[in-house]
Motif scaffolding. Structure first.
Motif, short mmCIF file in Angstrom:
data_model
loop_
_atom_site.label_atom_id
_atom_site.label_comp_id
_atom_site.label_asym_id
_atom_site.label_seq_id
_atom_site.Cartn_x
_atom_site.Cartn_y
_atom_site.Cartn_z
N LEU A 171 18.33 -27.76 61.20
CA LEU A 171 18.52 -26.34 61.87
C LEU A 171 19.92 -26.57 62.69
N LEU A 172 20.07 -27.67 63.50
CA LEU A 172 21.01 -27.73 64.55
C LEU A 172 22.24 -27.88 63.58
N CYS A 173 22.15 -28.52 62.61
CA CYS A 173 23.53 -28.96 61.84
C CYS A 173 24.18 -27.76 60.88
N ARG A 174 23.04 -27.30 60.15
CA ARG A 174 23.39 -26.35 59.18
C ARG A 174 22.99 -24.73 59.49
N GLU A 175 22.60 -24.34 60.32
CA GLU A 175 22.27 -23.15 60.54
C GLU A 175 23.50 -22.21 60.82
N LYS A 176 23.59 -21.01 60.23
CA LYS A 176 24.72 -20.37 60.64
C LYS A 176 24.40 -18.94 61.42
N ASP A 177 23.11 -18.57 61.02
CA ASP A 177 22.58 -17.29 61.67
C ASP A 177 22.92 -17.83 63.40
N LYS A 178 23.17 -16.63 64.24
CA LYS A 178 23.27 -17.03 65.63
C LYS A 178 22.10 -16.69 66.21
N ASP A 179 21.21 -15.76 65.84
CA ASP A 179 19.99 -15.66 66.52
C ASP A 179 19.12 -16.99 66.22
N VAL A 180 18.95 -17.44 64.96
CA VAL A 180 18.29 -18.86 64.84
C VAL A 180 18.93 -19.87 65.61
N VAL A 181 20.36 -19.94 65.55
CA VAL A 181 20.82 -21.16 66.40
C VAL A 181 20.32 -20.99 67.89
N ALA A 182 20.48 -19.88 68.47
CA ALA A 182 20.13 -19.67 69.99
C ALA A 182 18.60 -19.94 70.31
N THR A 183 17.70 -19.70 69.24
CA THR A 183 16.21 -19.94 69.33
C THR A 183 16.08 -21.46 69.03
N VAL A 184 16.74 -21.95 68.35
CA VAL A 184 16.46 -23.36 68.09
C VAL A 184 16.79 -24.38 69.06
N ARG A 185 18.14 -24.02 69.68
CA ARG A 185 18.81 -24.46 71.00
C ARG A 185 17.45 -24.59 72.04
N LYS A 186 17.10 -23.35 72.41
CA LYS A 186 16.16 -22.90 73.38
C LYS A 186 14.76 -23.91 72.81
N THR A 187 14.33 -23.83 71.59
CA THR A 187 13.29 -24.76 71.24
C THR A 187 13.47 -26.38 71.69
N VAL A 188 14.51 -26.75 71.27
CA VAL A 188 14.43 -28.32 71.49
C VAL A 188 14.49 -28.72 73.00
N LEU A 189 14.79 -27.82 74.03
CA LEU A 189 14.78 -28.02 75.23
C LEU A 189 13.11 -27.94 75.44
N GLU A 190 12.58 -26.93 74.90
CA GLU A 190 11.05 -27.02 75.07
C GLU A 190 10.22 -28.29 74.51
N LEU A 191 11.00 -28.55 73.47
CA LEU A 191 10.25 -29.84 72.68
C LEU A 191 10.33 -31.14 73.32
N ASP A 192 11.43 -31.35 74.18
CA ASP A 192 11.89 -32.48 75.17
C ASP A 192 10.90 -32.32 76.39
N PRO A 216 15.77 -19.15 52.52
CA PRO A 216 17.15 -18.39 52.49
C PRO A 216 17.06 -17.10 53.50
N VAL A 217 15.99 -16.90 53.88
CA VAL A 217 15.84 -15.66 54.69
C VAL A 217 15.96 -16.11 56.15
N ALA A 218 16.96 -15.34 56.86
CA ALA A 218 16.91 -15.96 58.40
C ALA A 218 15.74 -15.61 59.13
N ASN A 219 15.06 -14.38 58.90
CA ASN A 219 13.88 -14.13 59.69
C ASN A 219 12.62 -15.12 59.56
N VAL A 220 12.56 -15.81 58.48
CA VAL A 220 11.47 -16.81 58.18
C VAL A 220 11.91 -17.88 59.06
N ARG A 221 13.20 -18.45 58.98
CA ARG A 221 13.46 -19.57 59.97
C ARG A 221 13.62 -19.17 61.33
N TYR A 222 13.78 -18.09 61.61
CA TYR A 222 13.66 -17.71 63.24
C TYR A 222 12.27 -17.88 63.72
N LYS A 223 11.46 -17.41 62.70
CA LYS A 223 10.00 -17.30 63.32
C LYS A 223 9.47 -18.39 63.25
#
Length: 885
Positions: free
Chosen positions: A648-669, A610-617
């Motif tokens: 994370l891509l579908c349900r995430e609402k925190d803007k910092d986590v969304v930006a990070t996960v989008r960047k992470t998807v490119l790295e994973l690819d 439930p805490v955005a900092n944990v999902r961000y890390k």
């Protein structure tokens, strides 16, 4: 809360409202520019001027800031156009320096030094003009500026040719060294003489410089004599060994008897620095009586010189030791002992400070600190075989000195003493424990720099790398525990962090059960309750090191369960963040398979945190988590990670986590495409090495269990024989023998069942120290799933375990040369447990050992031997790297 009680009262804060109108600064116009139009006009320079013309113009009619800028830029002008710069700009600089301030003088000194050291051929033709300016400013009335120009000249001498030095520096030096010149000029002459002595051959130094040296050594001012005395070392090295004895040594002897204490001190320092240039005869006939008289005089009447004497004492004794007789050797040793207790008195078997004036107490404390600094040199001075009788009481007094600075100096050099004393390091075990338990945290901090080296050497007999060469230090473990608690309760968290970092070496020093019962719970407490993030992370790393090299499966399982309960599923988000930190460390220490099996799933489940900092890390860690998954074996884990990313891509609402996960998807690819093959191959080899270590841990554990069963069987047979012998003497041998057989079989069955019980203890309760001597009691553990639910505290059979470790490491040491896999510097090694017991082989034990190995082979004795060798090669192919990798 407080805001509701506060009221804004204009009369109390500012007075009446009309009083504000009297403040003049409100009506004052605000200045919009830092410079007026007239000032800007003065600072404006014609843009058509070239660099040389602009520099000349600014030096002639510019502001001070503009002149300073030209002087600072002078080296660049010389490089661009040296001829015009020396013809037009340098004369202007010389004129400006007559009336320049201190800042401009210092800037000019630095610029001229750069010009003199610059490697440009044309500059050599203009060196005369630069040196004239430097020499002219040596006589500046301001001492700071004069010294700055002197340093410029001394630094430039190294880059100047001999002929230039002879013409431009030595010629005016003769006149500046005369008594008619100022003291400042004569002091400068002394330093210049010492600098140029190494630039010329011995005949030139003897002919041209030595008369000036003698004259300045006999100067009427003690400052000049002291300065020239300190330059005699350079003079001696310039004229060589032949002239030193005839020319320099008599001057040193005379200066050592000077009425000024600073002159005598300078002579003493110079003699020590030139010891290697004197032969044995000079050391015995001249140097020893001279130094002895100097020491006695300082000890009785000149406390100011004692500090320097004590600082140089180790170097003095080491340099003269080859020429000492037994009587002289003993005199210097006794004098050192006096210096070590200077200003102290024995009272009730403790050292206390005598009642002296504060200034004198400070000097005496400095002398004892210098003695502590020189103790390793004095240890070389004394035969190591005589350490216990000659120097141990002195070393003990330094470790118990009432001054913190003395004890801290001892702690800083403790590792040197340990290395010199090895294998007699057990002489100072008590002092190591004393320093670990010192009241001052500064002493502990000084000991931390080499704590790993100290502990490993202190617990070793020096007979080999195996556990049979390890010894137990009394009170060491309680001292280590107390040191950590003291650092934790202090405000100096950096000391606590360093201490936890050093404790990663404990698997090489103490037994695994001591770590398990005394340190693991403490690491969990620090991770979950400490308020300093670096301390928490260091405790997490140390916990992972303890887990990595624990050789009991039950204990490892309990540690992992506690990690998952208190960190991964912790109520505080701070604990869940620490679990992600632990995962980062575990990916470095453990193999991919081990990490995926025990840590990966719980890390991916934090996507629902439930805490955005944990999902961000977690988003930042996804590429590293992906690198631990091996295809196609871990296809289900990859699917779970992809499901985590989609969530994370579908349900995430925190803007910092969304930006990070989008960047992470490119790295994973891009991971499988952009990574070079050689890096992937190196990582795979490293992971294979980790897997071999982990497999070896399991094999060692199985081997220890087999040996434990063999020992229990041998003890059962020996007990049965003793009972049979006793019953045979009673006269009822038949009846008693049958009864004894039944009893023996029953008792042996109970012993076997006890040996097979789990010996682990839950970390959820406060751990207590087990008694190592009691080997008959066991720990009863009631398991539910993977995590122990109920644990009853009882004793662990430590003696049997230590003997099994001894057997394993003896096998590993015998075949270290057969290791097929080269060890990597990035991999830590298996622990070397602290073992003092020696396994006594019994015939029944040998029989059982061979039978347990034979049933695992199919080809007879040859396969059994190869199996032994393979285990030995594995067990010795790794080493341990404690601390951070």
């Amino acid at each position: 809360m407080f805001v509701t009680k506060m009221t804004f009262n204009q009369s109390s804060l500012f007075g009446q409202v009309e009083d504000l109108q009297d403040l003049s600064f409100i009506e004052r116009p605000i200045r919009r520019s830092l410079k007026t139009a007239e000032e800007i006009e003065k600072l404006t320079v014609d843009e058509d001027l070239n660099d040389i013309e602009r520099a000349v113009y600014l030096l002639s009619s510019g502001q001070d800031v503009q002149r300073a800028s030209v002087i600072i830029n002078l080296p660049n002008l010389v490089r661009q156009n040296p001829a015009e710069t020396f013809r037009r700009v340098v004369p202007k600089v010389r004129e400006v320096l007559h009336v320049a301030g201190a800042d401009m003088q210092l800037a000019a000194a630095g610029s001229f030094l750069t010009v003199l050291q610059d490697d440009i051929v044309l500059i050599q033709t203009h060196t005369h003009s630069i040196l004239q300016i430097v020499l002219l400013n040596l006589d500046h009335r301001d001492t700071v500026l004069s010294n700055a120009w002197l340093e410029t000249l001394l630094s430039a001498i190294d880059a100047l040719p001999k002929e230039t030095i002879r013409q431009e520096i030595l010629s005016p030096l003769v006149s500046k060294a005369q008594l008619s010149q100022s003291v400042q000029a004569r002091l400068a002459s002394c330093r210049i003489l010492g600098k140029v002595a190494c630039k010329f051959e011995s005949p030139v130094v003897k002919k041209d410089l030595l008369p000036l040296v003698r004259s300045l050594c006999q100067d009427v001012e003690y400052e000049v004599r002291s300065c020239m005395c300190r330059q005699l070392e350079n003079i001696a090295r310039g004229i060589g060994l032949d002239y030193t004895k005839a020319a320099v040594l008599p001057e040193l002897v005379e200066l050592s008897r000077d009425e000024g204490s600073t002159v005598r001190l300078a002579a003493f320092d110079t003699i020590i620095n030139l010891l290697e240039m004197f032969d044995s005869d000079d050391r015995t006939r001249v140097i020893f009586p001279l130094v002895k008289t100097f020491c006695e005089k300082c000890f009785k009447a000149d406390e100011a010189v004692l500090a320097t004497l004590s600082f140089q004492y180790g170097k003095l004794c080491h340099g003269l030791s080859a020429s000492f007789t037994d009587e002289q050797h003993l005199w210097f040793l006794e004098f050192y002992k006096k210096l070590c207790v200077l200003g102290l008195q024995h009272e009730n078997d403790h050292l206390d400070i005598q009642a002296y004036p504060l200034e004198l107490e400070t000097k005496y404390a400095l002398v004892r600190r210098n003695c502590a600094y020189n103790f390793p040199a004095m240890l070389l001075f004394v035969d190591l075989n005589h350490f216990l009788t000659e120097l141990y009481p002195t070393f003990s007094s330094l470790c118990h000195d009432p001054e913190i600075t003395v004890r801290r100096t001892v702690a800083e050099g403790f590792h040197e003493v340990v290395k010199l004393l090895c294998p007699n390091v057990h002489f100072i075990h008590k002092e190591l424990v004393v320093l670990l338990q010192d009241d001052s945290l500064e002493v502990l901090d000084a000991l931390l720099s080499h704590l790993q080296e100290i502990l490993e050497l202190a617990t070793s007999r020096g007979e080999g790398p195996g556990p049979e060469s390890k010894v137990n230090i009394p009170d060491l473990v309680p001292a280590l525990v107390a040191a950590e608690q003291k650092a934790a309760t202090s405000l100096r968290w950096r000391v606590h962090e360093r201490l936890l970092q050093r404790y990663a070496c404990l698997p090489r020093v103490i037994s695994a059960d001591q770590i398990y019962f005394l340190f693991l719970q403490r690491m969990f407490t620090i991770i979950t309750t400490n308020n300093v993030l670096p301390v928490q992370r260091e405790a997490t790393r140390t916990l992972c090191m303890f887990l990595r090299y624990n050789r009991k499966q039950e204990q490892r399982q309990e540690i992992i369960c506690k990690v998952l309960q208190e960190l991964a599923s912790g109520r505080s988000y701070w604990n869940r963040l620490r679990y992600l930190d632990l995962c980062e460390i575990a990916m470095e220490l453990f193999s991919k398979d081990y990490f995926c099996k025990h840590f990966l799933i719980q890390a991916l489940e934090l996507v629902n945190d439930p805490v955005a900092n944990v999902r961000y890390k977690l988003c930042h860690m996804l590429p590293r988590l992906r690198s631990t998954i091996r295809m196609p074996a871990d296809k289900h884990l990859l699917q779970q990670l992809e499901f985590c990313v989609r969530k994370l891509l579908c349900r995430e609402k925190d803007k910092d986590v969304v930006a990070t996960v989008r960047k992470t998807v490119l790295e994973l690819d891009k991971m499988d495409i952009t990574e070079p093959y050689h890096k992937r191959h190196e990582r795979d080899l490293l992971d294979q090495k980790k897997e071999k270590e982990e497999a070896l841990l399991l094999e060692m554990e199985q081997l220890e269990r087999q040996q434990s069963e063999a020992k229990l069987t041998s003890e059962k047979h020996s007990e049965k024989k003793r009972r049979d012998s006793k019953t045979g003497l009673s006269g009822t041998k038949g009846q008693s023998g049958s009864t004894s057989g039944v009893t023996s079989s029953t008792s042996s069955g109970k012993e076997m069942r006890k040996a097979k019980l789990s010996r682990s203890r839950s970390l959820s309760s406060q751990p207590t120290t087990p008694k190592m001597a009691n080997a008959d009691k066991t720990l009863k553990v009631k398991d539910s799933g993977n995590c122990p639910a109920t644990v009853k505290n009882s004793m662990v059979p430590m003696n049997a375990e230590e003997e099994l470790r001894s057997l394993h490491f003896s096998m590993a040491g015998a075949s270290s040369a057969l290791s097929p896999t080269p060890s990597s510097s990035s991999m830590p090694v298996l622990i070397r447990s602290n073992t003092t017991n020696t396994l006594v082989d019994h015939p029944h034990q040998h029989q059982h050992r061979s039978s347990t190995l034979d049933h695992r082979t199919t080809n007879g004795g040859k396969d059994t031997q190869s199996r032994k060798l393979s285990i030995q090669r594995k067990s010795n192919s790794f080493g341990m790297q404690s601390g951070r990798e």
